[in-house]
Design a protein around this motif. Sequence first.
Motif, PDB file in Angstrom:
ATOM      1  N   GLU A  42       0.852  -1.176   0.000  1.00 37.98           N
ATOM      2  CA  GLU A  42       0.000   0.000   0.000  1.00 37.98           C
ATOM      3  C   GLU A  42       0.895   1.236   0.000  1.00 37.98           C
ATOM      4  OE1 GLU A  42      -3.348  -0.487   3.095  1.00 37.98           O
ATOM      5  OE2 GLU A  42      -1.661  -1.645   3.877  1.00 37.98           O
ATOM      6  N   MET A  43       0.355   2.373  -0.413  1.00 36.17           N
ATOM      7  CA  MET A  43       1.147   3.582  -0.319  1.00 36.17           C
ATOM      8  C   MET A  43       1.453   3.895   1.141  1.00 36.17           C
ATOM      9  SD  MET A  43       0.317   7.506  -1.412  1.00 36.17           S
ATOM     10  CE  MET A  43      -0.859   7.637  -0.051  1.00 36.17           C
ATOM     11  N   VAL A  44       2.722   4.205   1.413  1.00 37.17           N
ATOM     12  CA  VAL A  44       3.174   4.622   2.737  1.00 37.17           C
ATOM     13  C   VAL A  44       3.696   6.046   2.599  1.00 37.17           C
ATOM     14  CG1 VAL A  44       4.697   4.117   4.677  1.00 37.17           C
ATOM     15  CG2 VAL A  44       3.891   2.250   3.213  1.00 37.17           C
ATOM     16  N   THR A  45       3.202   6.960   3.390  1.00 36.97           N
ATOM     17  CA  THR A  45       3.671   8.334   3.251  1.00 36.97           C
ATOM     18  C   THR A  45       5.040   8.513   3.888  1.00 36.97           C
ATOM     19  OG1 THR A  45       2.699   9.197   5.300  1.00 36.97           O
ATOM     20  CG2 THR A  45       1.282   9.145   3.332  1.00 36.97           C
ATOM     21  N   ALA A  46       5.823   9.378   3.290  1.00 42.62           N
ATOM     22  CA  ALA A  46       7.145   9.658   3.836  1.00 42.62           C
ATOM     23  C   ALA A  46       7.073  10.173   5.272  1.00 42.62           C
ATOM     24  CB  ALA A  46       7.883  10.645   2.930  1.00 42.62           C
ATOM     25  N   PRO A  47       6.163  11.119   5.589  1.00 48.24           N
ATOM     26  CA  PRO A  47       6.081  11.557   6.989  1.00 48.24           C
ATOM     27  C   PRO A  47       5.752  10.429   7.959  1.00 48.24           C
ATOM     28  CG  PRO A  47       4.981  13.139   5.562  1.00 48.24           C
ATOM     29  CD  PRO A  47       5.313  11.953   4.707  1.00 48.24           C
ATOM     30  N   ALA A  48       4.923   9.478   7.532  1.00 47.21           N
ATOM     31  CA  ALA A  48       4.584   8.356   8.416  1.00 47.21           C
ATOM     32  C   ALA A  48       5.820   7.524   8.730  1.00 47.21           C
ATOM     33  CB  ALA A  48       3.510   7.485   7.773  1.00 47.21           C
TER      34      ALA A  48
END
Length: 333
Positions: A42-48
């Motif tokens: 799944e897409m993982v955000t850089a900030p996360a």
Amino acid sequence: MSTRSQNLMPWRLSVAPMMDWTDRHCRYLHRLMSRRALLYTEMVTAPALLHGDAAALLRHDPAEHPVAVQLGGSDPDELSAATRIACAAGYDEVNLNVGCPSDRVQSGCFGAVLMKSPDLVADCLAAMIEASSVEVTVKCRIGVDEQDPHEVLPAFLERVRGVGIRRVAIHARKAWLAGLSPKENRTVPPLDYDLVLAMKRAFPDLHVSINGGIETLDQAEAFLAQGLDGVMIGRAAYHAPAMILMDADARIWGDPPSGRTAEDVARDMLPYIAAHLAEGGRLNQVTRHMLGLFAGRPGARAWRRILSEGAHRPGAGPELVERALAEVTPLAA
């Protein structure tokens, strides 16, 4: 092209990154059906990744390889740092999301809205490439809103190629950032496969995969025969995975038929399920991805019903999967 060289190209067929769907349990299931297909997180955000539990977000089983992580973001420094973390976690590819149209993605200034900012995308990709020990790729749309895809897409590809990108996956629809829901953006904007094929002719040095509305291996083989380097399948691979993945290695890569069945896959999931439960997990976290395993088969409805009704209950375990499997009519010899 020899079978050996084809085997080195997992991107010939891939399962698209899909939010809430292609988690590690889903990917483990899919890998039991195809040894070759490229799988995406799944897409993982850089900030996360930078501010959350990166180990949990990037957890995957060694059996999942080849597996790629998809990142979301629009800050080159954040994406550079996130890329380093993803590479350290052992992923085979890092992909930048320039295609997701959801509201939460737009509010963070990443996803499909970045089609409007190709220079920013190029800066992000350059930073990711510098930080990465594996290939960096892009998944994009053909355009957004009032953009003319025939102008926007070639300019976008030229820009990202200029910073070193060599592989792209193109969802052959526009995204409408206002007026359509994320679900509608996957079905309402018309598909323009011809434009994607034209981009492959215009950029012969790029590896181009096509995505959007592809539902069968027959379609995938047809696109490969027309000169595309890869085909990315999304919802069909999730809702009817056996129909897409069980024969993929033989048909797409020329491997000998495995002779395995969806029943074999279900049984092979039992040790994985037992291990997940032993860690404190819940049965439905795994079996929700297995509901379509017998799509089109007699007994598929009972299989889905038993798992849907029982897997969330306290104490549910592998025996529920075995009970559901008993409802599926065996394939004729």
